[in-house]
Design a protein around this motif. Structure first.
Motif, PDB file in Angstrom:
ATOM      1  N   THR A   1      -9.088  80.322  48.766  1.00 38.16           N
ATOM      2  CA  THR A   1      -8.330  79.682  49.978  1.00 38.16           C
ATOM      3  C   THR A   1      -6.645  79.746  49.253  1.00 38.16           C
ATOM      4  OG1 THR A   1     -10.020  78.172  50.568  1.00 38.16           O
ATOM      5  CG2 THR A   1      -7.509  77.581  51.176  1.00 38.16           C
ATOM      6  N   GLY A   2      -5.854  79.857  50.212  1.00 36.81           N
ATOM      7  CA  GLY A   2      -4.482  79.687  49.744  1.00 36.81           C
ATOM      8  C   GLY A   2      -3.681  81.059  50.140  1.00 36.81           C
ATOM      9  N   SER A   3      -2.453  81.032  50.013  1.00 37.47           N
ATOM     10  CA  SER A   3      -1.524  82.349  50.589  1.00 37.47           C
ATOM     11  C   SER A   3      -1.904  83.543  49.707  1.00 37.47           C
ATOM     12  CB  SER A   3       0.054  81.773  50.376  1.00 37.47           C
ATOM     13  OG  SER A   3       0.175  81.426  48.961  1.00 37.47           O
TER      14      SER A   3
ATOM     15  N   ASP B   1     -10.547  84.206  44.152  1.00 37.26           N
ATOM     16  CA  ASP B   1      -9.579  82.914  44.365  1.00 37.26           C
ATOM     17  C   ASP B   1      -8.189  82.844  43.712  1.00 37.26           C
ATOM     18  OD1 ASP B   1      -8.730  80.848  45.634  1.00 37.26           O
ATOM     19  OD2 ASP B   1     -10.424  79.488  45.028  1.00 37.26           O
ATOM     20  N   GLY B   2      -7.308  82.066  44.200  1.00 38.12           N
ATOM     21  CA  GLY B   2      -6.192  81.835  43.553  1.00 38.12           C
ATOM     22  C   GLY B   2      -6.274  80.824  42.621  1.00 38.12           C
ATOM     23  N   ALA B   3      -5.069  80.241  42.135  1.00 36.57           N
ATOM     24  CA  ALA B   3      -4.964  79.139  41.011  1.00 36.57           C
ATOM     25  C   ALA B   3      -3.629  78.342  41.513  1.00 36.57           C
ATOM     26  CB  ALA B   3      -5.317  79.546  39.813  1.00 36.57           C
ATOM     27  N   ASP B   4      -3.421  77.247  40.912  1.00 35.44           N
ATOM     28  CA  ASP B   4      -2.109  76.742  40.882  1.00 35.44           C
ATOM     29  C   ASP B   4      -1.530  76.868  39.400  1.00 35.44           C
ATOM     30  OD1 ASP B   4      -2.074  75.416  43.440  1.00 35.44           O
ATOM     31  OD2 ASP B   4      -3.847  74.321  42.893  1.00 35.44           O
TER      32      ASP B   4
ATOM     33  N   GLY C   1      -6.851  73.593  43.576  1.00 37.87           N
ATOM     34  CA  GLY C   1      -6.780  72.376  44.805  1.00 37.87           C
ATOM     35  C   GLY C   1      -5.291  72.064  45.550  1.00 37.87           C
TER      36      GLY C   1
HETATM   37  C1  5RP Z   1      -6.311  75.889  47.255  1.00 36.23           C
HETATM   38  C2  5RP Z   1      -6.373  76.535  45.860  1.00 36.23           C
HETATM   39  C3  5RP Z   1      -5.349  77.870  45.686  1.00 36.23           C
HETATM   40  O1  5RP Z   1      -6.109  78.554  45.226  1.00 36.23           O
HETATM   41  C4  5RP Z   1      -4.137  77.315  45.139  1.00 36.23           C
HETATM   42  O2  5RP Z   1      -3.409  76.204  45.666  1.00 36.23           O
HETATM   43  C5  5RP Z   1      -3.192  78.606  45.047  1.00 36.23           C
HETATM   44  O3  5RP Z   1      -2.839  78.711  46.362  1.00 36.23           O
HETATM   45  P1  5RP Z   1      -1.511  79.851  46.602  1.00 36.23           P
HETATM   46  O4  5RP Z   1      -2.371  81.299  46.417  1.00 36.23           O
HETATM   47  O5  5RP Z   1      -1.203  79.690  48.011  1.00 36.23           O
HETATM   48  O6  5RP Z   1      -0.626  79.694  45.583  1.00 36.23           O
HETATM   49  O7  5RP Z   1      -6.890  76.127  44.840  1.00 36.23           O
HETATM   50  O8  5RP Z   1      -7.051  74.767  47.042  1.00 36.23           O
END
Ligand code: 5RP
Length: 231
Positions: free
Chosen positions: A37-39, A90-93, A104
């Motif tokens: 999830t995420g951009s 998936d992405g990460a913060d 998250g």
């Molecule tokens: C969503 C997440 C996302 O992977 C994380 O927030 C990264 O998002 P983005 O790709 O928009 O920077 O953990 O719950």
């Protein structure tokens, strides 16, 4: 003679598109792929649509990703219908050099951890700003059962953290699972595995956004000089 103009640096959005596209190389043809999830993942989903006839479909980690996948004609399976996935993207913060992550920011951490746990390989896609030496600068998301929120916040205060309930339109944000999110600042997470194990046991905690037991096996990092692979 004038010097040649230096190339315009890529925007964060372009870096995300770059890693989203690079992640296609990890998709196993003929199989179901785990989708986060995420951009950044949205860029991956857009790229995945170009090879949708070569995969069976996806298991998704959020309502938002499910809607995007379906809108692009990619079948979405319930996680209970699939025993094991070859890969989860998936992405990460935040991600450190060991592949431990904070996740998250998009409030999807619980389903993300579930899909990650059922996948053989976790491929993290992120722009270079997400790479850190030590986890904790990004406010740590923790999904909680609403009646436990204050107690969990007090427990974080004892660890030196400052926690607040995430809001949307002036009200506590409600996750896809009907729970709330507490975001914690002021932490320095030097032992992510121990931290995740400890906080996961606190009553009322649904999921802590430290992904140490489900860490990334590979990280595709979007940098000014191209995609760097860390594994
Ligand atoms: C969503 C997440 C996302 O992977 C994380 O927030 C990264 O998002 P983005 O790709 O928009 O920077 O953990 O719950």
């Amino acid at each position: 003679m004038t010097a040649p103009a230096s190339p315009t640096p890529l925007s964060q959005d372009e870096l995300k598109a770059q890693v989203g596209l690079a992640a296609l190389a990890y998709v196993v043809k003929g199989e179901i792929v785990g989708v986060g999830t995420g951009s950044t993942v949205n860029k991956f989903i857009d790229a995945l649509a170009t090879i949708k006839d070569e995969i069976k479909g996806a298991v998704s980690s959020s309502v938002a990703s499910t809607e995007r996948l379906r809108a692009l004609g990619i079948p979405v399976f319930d996680s209970n219908e699939v025993e094991e996935l070859a890969v989860y993207i998936d992405g990460a913060d935040e991600i450190d050099h060991q592949g431990y992550m904070v996740k998250g920011g998009g409030a999807a951490l619980t389903r993300e951890k579930i899909v990650a746990a059922q996948s053989k390989r976790f491929v993290c896609i992120a722009d270079a700003s997400k790479l850190v030496e030590t986890l904790g600068a990004f406010p740590l998301p923790v999904e909680v059962i609403p009646m436990a929120a204050r107690r969990v916040m007090r427990q974080f205060a004892r660890l030196g953290g400052i926690a607040q309930v995430r809001e949307k339109d002036g009200l506590p944000l409600v996750t896809d699972n009907g729970q709330h999110i507490v975001d914690v600042t002021g932490l320095r997470i030097t032992d992510p595995r121990a931290f995740e194990s400890e906080v996961s046991q606190w009553p009322g905690v649904v999921t802590v956004g430290v992904f140490a037991h489900q860490k990334a096996d590979v990280c595709l990092l979007g940098t000014a000089s191209g995609v760097k692979t860390m594994q």
